[in-house]
Design a protein around this motif. Sequence first.
Motif, PDB file in Angstrom:
ATOM      1  N   LYS A 161      59.155  57.255   8.134  1.00 17.38           N
ATOM      2  CA  LYS A 161      59.581  55.974   7.345  1.00 17.38           C
ATOM      3  C   LYS A 161      60.896  55.527   7.866  1.00 17.38           C
ATOM      4  CE  LYS A 161      60.817  55.167   2.642  1.00 17.38           C
ATOM      5  NZ  LYS A 161      60.833  55.310   1.204  1.00 17.38           N
ATOM      6  N   SER A 162      61.774  56.427   8.465  1.00 20.88           N
ATOM      7  CA  SER A 162      62.979  56.184   9.028  1.00 20.88           C
ATOM      8  C   SER A 162      62.916  55.301  10.090  1.00 20.88           C
ATOM      9  CB  SER A 162      63.856  57.380   9.311  1.00 20.88           C
ATOM     10  OG  SER A 162      64.841  57.126   9.884  1.00 20.88           O
ATOM     11  N   ALA A 163      61.903  55.702  10.981  1.00 19.57           N
ATOM     12  CA  ALA A 163      61.685  55.016  12.272  1.00 19.57           C
ATOM     13  C   ALA A 163      60.990  53.832  12.013  1.00 19.57           C
ATOM     14  CB  ALA A 163      60.462  55.961  13.133  1.00 19.57           C
ATOM     15  N   ARG A 164      60.123  53.535  11.186  1.00 18.10           N
ATOM     16  CA  ARG A 164      59.544  52.520  10.741  1.00 18.10           C
ATOM     17  C   ARG A 164      60.717  51.406  10.274  1.00 18.10           C
ATOM     18  NH1 ARG A 164      55.040  49.327   9.430  1.00 18.10           N
ATOM     19  NH2 ARG A 164      55.404  47.967   7.463  1.00 18.10           N
ATOM     20  N   GLY A 165      61.411  51.905   9.458  1.00 20.90           N
ATOM     21  CA  GLY A 165      62.696  50.956   8.819  1.00 20.90           C
ATOM     22  C   GLY A 165      63.393  50.722   9.756  1.00 20.90           C
ATOM     23  N   HIS A 166      63.566  51.399  10.852  1.00 22.03           N
ATOM     24  CA  HIS A 166      64.712  51.049  11.944  1.00 22.03           C
ATOM     25  C   HIS A 166      63.857  50.137  12.859  1.00 22.03           C
ATOM     26  CE1 HIS A 166      67.705  51.364  15.196  1.00 22.03           C
ATOM     27  NE2 HIS A 166      66.750  51.251  16.154  1.00 22.03           N
ATOM     28  N   ALA A 167      62.916  50.245  12.954  1.00 23.68           N
ATOM     29  CA  ALA A 167      62.061  49.328  14.197  1.00 23.68           C
ATOM     30  C   ALA A 167      62.162  47.894  13.312  1.00 23.68           C
ATOM     31  CB  ALA A 167      60.527  49.591  14.147  1.00 23.68           C
ATOM     32  N   LEU A 168      61.726  47.894  11.712  1.00 25.85           N
ATOM     33  CA  LEU A 168      61.718  46.457  11.133  1.00 25.85           C
ATOM     34  C   LEU A 168      63.077  45.623  11.239  1.00 25.85           C
ATOM     35  CD1 LEU A 168      59.270  47.263   8.259  1.00 25.85           C
ATOM     36  CD2 LEU A 168      58.664  46.249  10.208  1.00 25.85           C
TER      37      LEU A 168
END
Length: 453
Positions: free
Chosen positions: A187-194
């Motif tokens: 979730k953290s990686a996805r949020g950072h990417a978005l």
Amino acid sequence: MKPVPALSGVKQKLAERVARRIEDDIVRRGWPVGEGLGSEAELVVRYGVSRAILREALGILTYKQVVAMRRGRSGGLVVHAPAAAVVAGSVATYLHLIGVSVDELYDARITLEVLAARLAARRIVEDDIERLRTVAATDPIGMPPSLVIAEVSRNPMLAILVPTLTRVTGALAGGPRPDFRLGPSAKSARGHALRAIAESVVSGDEATAARRMRRHLEGERTWLKRATASSEVPAAAPASGATSAERIALTVAGAIRREGHAPGHVVGNEAALRDRLQVGRAMFREAVRILEHNGVAQMRQGPGGGLVVARPDPVRVVQALALYLEWLAVTPADLLEVRAAVELRVVELAAARFPGADPEPLLASLTAAPDGGRAEAGVLVTLAGLAGNRLLALFTAAFGRLSSFRTAEPAHDALARIVDAVVVGDSSLARNRTARYLQVLAGSTTPGTAVRG
């Protein structure tokens, strides 16, 4: 190497041909939303068919939300504005019915969403910024940032194609479901990417926006392939918003795929299937209509009849998509932006897969296109079939129905050089020649002019 089947559907039923004639009449009249086309009795005479055939044709058009039958003294057939959600759902349902793969899906998503990120970075305005940042930060179910980026791109074709592919992704992932949660690190990686994608769009950095979007989608592809190969996500589910009839149709289509039934196999008669599915006659027949509309199965009457497995037919969904894009009155510039991204990827994939393939169908399609214009679409559709990606092939066929360019002989020569590069398996050369071919087409467009097939 086995190419993807050509986009030439099975013989259309009479009701489908009548539905197409009514669609053509609506387009010729400028798609007059709210205008009456006549009573049922008048339509029977106009199209020279029985009341039963007309009602079946109107059922097809009502399912596509092209028309509605208004009852009462001043009733009759009324033209509707086609709904984007219905078109997206129809395309997504077809792709789900044929069992599109994760790789096919993400190759198409990367092609379109990288383009959307580039265009959004070029065209974003002040009013877009807060919404994009908010969606990127919250990532709400039902409104992924990719949809907002597609809207910010200001290309109406991307605004319909990107949500369509997002729906297919949700179906493959078995959701969306309120109880589904990513792990903390994911979730953290996805949020950072978005958030990073959003900021590169806001800053107007096209190259960085495209690079970050590609990297994000490649990561999603890897996760979904791993997850669908394990028990991490359930079996593919109908896209959100699917009707009960669509869910039944998807259940039947899934069983046909799992059990490996070939075209011509009788799945069962109506009574047996209704009992197995635990549904009523009206709901079952609506599900059969969806299966027939997509060429997945046909109901055959008489001894030995029943629901018969067919070969999925993309022609119907290509017609629906092209019809909607035509109603949107997309400009040649809008069309060419998306065509360029799709066709560059198509020739790259086709060349990579071509060595050892029979060149005759491709050469025959080139011979049939001596004068430019729509005839050249046949070459591009053939190339798309060779590319091995049914989504890109479907989009290429839909674009071909819209293209109204009349190109000069040098453009046809450029198309022949593309074919030569594909036949020898030279992907880089094929892309180079396709880019130059598209430049010729770009020179023949008139900005702001609506495309009409």
